[in-house]
Design a protein around this motif. Structure first.
Motif, PDB file in Angstrom:
ATOM      1  N   GLU A 138       0.835  -1.201   0.000  1.00 50.33           N
ATOM      2  CA  GLU A 138       0.000   0.000   0.000  1.00 50.33           C
ATOM      3  C   GLU A 138       0.869   1.251   0.000  1.00 50.33           C
ATOM      4  OE1 GLU A 138      -2.713  -0.075   3.267  1.00 50.33           O
ATOM      5  OE2 GLU A 138      -3.765  -1.871   2.593  1.00 50.33           O
ATOM      6  N   GLU A 179       2.070   2.170  -3.471  1.00 51.19           N
ATOM      7  CA  GLU A 179       1.023   2.763  -4.308  1.00 51.19           C
ATOM      8  C   GLU A 179       0.684   4.182  -3.854  1.00 51.19           C
ATOM      9  OE1 GLU A 179      -0.103   1.456  -7.158  1.00 51.19           O
ATOM     10  OE2 GLU A 179       1.474  -0.009  -6.717  1.00 51.19           O
ATOM     11  N   LYS A 185       3.285   6.716  -4.989  1.00 50.66           N
ATOM     12  CA  LYS A 185       3.121   7.128  -6.389  1.00 50.66           C
ATOM     13  C   LYS A 185       2.102   8.265  -6.511  1.00 50.66           C
ATOM     14  CE  LYS A 185       3.962   2.496  -8.320  1.00 50.66           C
ATOM     15  NZ  LYS A 185       3.323   1.358  -9.039  1.00 50.66           N
ATOM     16  N   LYS A 186       0.989   8.124  -5.787  1.00 40.03           N
ATOM     17  CA  LYS A 186      -0.079   9.125  -5.869  1.00 40.03           C
ATOM     18  C   LYS A 186       0.321  10.454  -5.233  1.00 40.03           C
ATOM     19  CE  LYS A 186      -3.740   5.634  -5.938  1.00 40.03           C
ATOM     20  NZ  LYS A 186      -4.884   5.028  -5.212  1.00 40.03           N
ATOM     21  N   ASP A 245       9.665   3.811 -10.056  1.00 40.51           N
ATOM     22  CA  ASP A 245       8.474   4.604  -9.735  1.00 40.51           C
ATOM     23  C   ASP A 245       8.761   6.093  -9.675  1.00 40.51           C
ATOM     24  OD1 ASP A 245       7.460   2.074  -9.401  1.00 40.51           O
ATOM     25  OD2 ASP A 245       7.216   2.220  -7.224  1.00 40.51           O
TER      26      ASP A 245
END
Length: 425
Positions: free
Chosen positions: A184, A187, A190-191, A248
């Motif tokens: 998590e 991810e 990245k956001k 990333d």
């Protein structure tokens, strides 16, 4: 050879002192139980050595020592601030070799195994009474100062674990929740990333911060006092950190954005998340008072909670001529009353569970995640050769983090070099 020579010299010193103290039988027990003031009735002076802290910490320590002297009018404490922490152990070792070591001094868990092995520290078990309540200490922190012989050579005075520090405003704007797992976190990072302006995660690419991750897949960083971190399981565990940086583009180390450390990255808005310890809380509150930040326990790895812990103990010089008085000091400083004074401002966390609860740190919005981690933390310590192993790991891991070479290749070279240095000691 220098390190081996030092260990040999200190080992011989401890053997000689052990013979003298045990020559008549029960010498150590007599020293432990003798009257603090001796036969003369004069005030006993005990030297306490440590490294310098910030002004608040220095004031808290002096306040604690003042209270100790009020309760022990026959003991005078001479506080010696030896040096900054980086030079501290070199000074302590030199003084111990010369027979001028302090009665009581700070010992970082990182350095403890090597110093315990030399025999220059006094085992503290025989001084402990029931009212001292050993079970009140967080177990991983206490165990860090146990020798291979099972004796306790120090009692931890404070500690910090690692927690996830995050920018509340950035999280709200991105519409993301605090990550519960490392998948998590990747991810979410990245956001939260906005080109080169804001990175999702600030990373400290060093073994002291990554040890718990390195062993999360079942590999071992150290085996039988030698480096073993080239293990494919260790490489697999650490590869996501590299990938977050190179693939990333969501993770970055402080120097890449003009910062000195993670707390500064978060405060300056260059990272939305960083992994730091308790020390970051007063820094952020004082330096970036308008920053809205939160803390959380570190994301789970493979379904398990994990974090690092860094701790320092008070230990006693085996050559001390005032052992009873030295123990009175240690027992007060690491007892409930002394520890409460020392940790009352939150600059350091208490190693006793009861003190943490009394001060409310286990319920504090910012410190509770750090306190929660103490019971399952991996203490930053692993045998006498960890300093050599760490230096070699850090040099090569950074090269992989920066994309200069594959991680497995970098760690193989680092492991080989570390073990050559260990064999040549």
């Amino acid at each position: 050879m220098k390190g081996k020579k030092w260990l040999t010299v200190l080992g011989m010193t401890s053997v000689l002192m052990g013979s003298i103290l045990s020559g008549c039988g029960g010498g150590d027990e007599k020293a432990a139980n003798q009257d603090v003031s001796g036969n003369s009735g004069k005030k006993v002076e005990v030297t306490l050595a440590g490294w310098g802290g910030n002004p608040v910490e220095q004031k808290l320590l002096q306040q604690t020592l003042d209270e100790f002297e009020k309760k022990h009018p026959n003991i005078k404490v001479k506080l010696e601030v030896i040096s900054e922490q980086k030079q501290y152990m070199d000074v302590i070792k030199t003084r111990l070799i010369g027979g001028e070591g302090p009665d009581v001094f700070y010992l970082d868990a990182f350095e403890a195994p090597a110093l315990i092995e030399t025999g220059v520290l006094e085992p503290l078990d025989k001084y402990v009474t029931d009212d001292f309540d050993i079970n009140d200490f967080e177990k991983p922190l206490l165990d860090a100062f146990k020798g291979k012989d099972g004796h306790i050579y120090g009692f931890p005075k404070d500690y910090s674990t690692l927690a996830l520090f995050y920018n509340k405003k950035m999280f709200k704007e991105a519409g993301v929740d605090v990550p519960k797992t490392w998948d998590e976190l990747r991810e979410v990072a990245k956001k939260l990333t906005k080109g080169t302006e804001v990175y999702g995660l600030g990373v400290a690419p060093e073994l002291a911060r990554l040890y718990y991750i390195a062993e999360s897949k079942g590999g071992k960083v150290v085996t039988d006092d030698k480096a073993s971190f080239a293990d494919p399981k260790v490489v697999e565990a650490l590869q996501p950190i590299i990938d977050m940086h190179l693939k990333d583009k969501s993770a970055v180390q402080p120097s890449e954005v003009g910062a000195n450390w993670g707390g500064e990255m978060l405060g300056q808005g260059k990272a939305a998340m960083v992994i730091e310890g308790n020390w970051a809380i007063p820094f952020l509150q004082d330096t970036f008072p308008n920053l809205e930040f939160g803390t959380a326990e570190l994301p789970m790895i493979n379904g398990k909670k994990a974090t690092m812990a860094y701790t320092v103990a008070y230990v006693m010089n085996k050559d001390s001529k005032n052992k009873k008085a030295a123990w009175e000091l240690i027992s007060y400083l690491t007892g409930k009353e002394g520890m409460k004074i020392w940790t009352s401002k939150g600059y350091a966390l208490p190693t006793r569970k009861s003190v943490a609860a009394e001060l409310g740190y286990d319920k504090d919005p910012l410190r509770a995640p750090l306190v929660a981690g103490a019971s399952y933390a991996t203490v930053w310590q692993k045998g006498k050769n960890l300093p050599i192993i760490t230096n070699n790991f850090n040099n090569q891991f950074v090269s992989a983090f920066l994309g200069e070479r594959p991680l497995d290749e970098a760690l193989k070279e680092a492991e080989k070099t570390a073990n050559k240095e260990i064999e040549g000691k």
